[in-house]
Design an enzyme around this catalytic site. Sequence first.
Site, mmCIF file in Angstrom:
data_model
loop_
_atom_site.group_PDB
_atom_site.id
_atom_site.type_symbol
_atom_site.label_atom_id
_atom_site.label_comp_id
_atom_site.label_asym_id
_atom_site.label_seq_id
_atom_site.Cartn_x
_atom_site.Cartn_y
_atom_site.Cartn_z
ATOM 1 C CE LYS A 1 47.624 52.337 41.993
ATOM 2 N NZ LYS A 1 46.352 52.377 41.254
ATOM 3 C CE LYS B 1 36.677 53.977 36.515
ATOM 4 N NZ LYS B 1 37.500 53.729 37.719
ATOM 5 C CG HIS C 1 48.208 45.280 35.916
ATOM 6 N ND1 HIS C 1 49.106 46.314 35.715
ATOM 7 C CD2 HIS C 1 47.327 45.733 36.856
ATOM 8 C CE1 HIS C 1 48.791 47.333 36.502
ATOM 9 N NE2 HIS C 1 47.709 47.009 37.198
ATOM 10 C CD GLU D 1 48.790 47.719 41.152
ATOM 11 O OE1 GLU D 1 48.375 48.833 41.534
ATOM 12 O OE2 GLU D 1 48.192 47.017 40.329
ATOM 13 N NE ARG E 1 41.044 53.267 34.550
ATOM 14 C CZ ARG E 1 41.208 54.397 35.226
ATOM 15 N NH1 ARG E 1 41.452 55.527 34.559
ATOM 16 N NH2 ARG E 1 41.125 54.418 36.541
ATOM 17 C CD GLN F 1 44.601 49.127 35.978
ATOM 18 O OE1 GLN F 1 45.145 49.478 37.016
ATOM 19 N NE2 GLN F 1 43.269 49.079 35.844
ATOM 20 C CB SER G 1 40.809 49.323 32.579
ATOM 21 O OG SER G 1 41.631 49.811 33.634
ATOM 22 C CG HIS H 1 49.770 51.412 38.008
ATOM 23 N ND1 HIS H 1 48.518 51.980 37.908
ATOM 24 C CD2 HIS H 1 49.569 50.158 38.475
ATOM 25 C CE1 HIS H 1 47.607 51.106 38.306
ATOM 26 N NE2 HIS H 1 48.216 49.990 38.652
#
Length: 460
Positions: free
Chosen positions: A165, A330, A305, A167, A324, A140, A138, A142
């Site tokens: 989050k 989802k 991203h 990453e 998302r 999305q 997706s 964070h």
Amino acid sequence: MAKIELNTMGVEDSGIVKLRCSVKNYDWGKLGKESTVARLYARNSGEEQIEDDHAYAEFWMGTHESGPSYAILVEADEVVPNGDSEEEGGSKRNGCGLVSLKDWIGKNPSVLGDKVLRKWGANLPFLFKVLSVAKVLSIQAHPDKNLAEVLHKQQPGVYKDDNHKPEMALALTEFEALCGFISLEELKSVLDNVPEIVEVVGSAYAEEILQASEQDGEKRLKEILQSLFTGLMSVSNAVISEVISKLTSRLNLKREVWELTEKEELVLRLEKQYPGDIGVIAAFLFNHVKLKSGEALYLGANEPHAYIAGECVECMATSDNVVRAGLTPKNRDVQTLCSMLTYKQGFPKILSGVPSNPYTMKYIPPFDEFEVDRCILPQETSIIVPPSPGPSIFMVISGNGKMSTESSEELITEGTVLFTPANTEVNIATISGLHLYRAGVNSSFFYETVISLSIQQHEK
């Protein structure tokens, strides 16, 4: 039933703890034996059967409750770890006691090291993963720490924890992603060449972008981009479905006469995976990043991203929070995503790693929680991994070898995952060759802590 409490302190003294880890079968994962995740999980779990029609998407190593790892504690008799019932986080399999890594760390907090324990408490601050991506994830972002706390409180069923989050994705194979917004000049070119976007958002929004310049200032440019993106992502499904139909028809006709651009080819690929989805047309606004094996991409909070294809090692702060807004079946939270983004523009920084020995590259993102080492040992070689003030997780992608500390030794092969406590020197050796990764707390966190303490002591 005979009951034996695990000698957890004895395990701590051993220096190495073998882990049994979790798998995620999201539908975007690669199928069967084509998935590195499937092969790692099969070897790690002892469940050698790989289902050819099953998607194997993510292999999780860490303490997050959505996909916990378990310490494998060998005992000679029946085992009831952490108390008298399996409900407290333990079970027994093949003569070995399994206790959740989180519970084991809770009983042995010293394995984290003093500085990590003071900063994050008795929990592993990072989550380590391997991803096998066949279908785009997706669009999305964070949330940062403050927003994560709000979202978790408001919707705990959707946002599972209250942590941020950040990453990093380190490519195992060629790896594609959409990441961050394209530059102002690129955005102007998109609006000139993709009339469908102008049709959706209206000529007024488009004209603001086309008339904008760097002299308008960062704040104003972010406001304009946010208005454009929010307008695009908020359009009705009926409108976007019709517009994407026009877009794909136009690109397919163009392809008969001219070579399509790389981004146009990508958009057609995405449309086949998610027909009529707003994310298909939104992809024009993001940087298309292609990583080679050994290159890494890091993402801070509130950065948009979407991973597209390939396999990677991923490390992040211990969280599973995702907001998302496209290319997904989802839950979508378009309003939150559009309001939270930083709207920074420009191509993201790519990390190639810094050598720490002839066979190891270290990847250090600007986040305290984690760093990753990539180690490729040729035949009949060995290395010493110096002691770190924080804990480490080692994961073997391929090959065979031996990993040892002063007081313990483990044979390692594909799918082996090992936890080592803080301040543990590790020796890794191989006869046939090894490809492995280490995740640990960011080295700069310890360095900055030392500097800070020195300054405070000097001021006193």
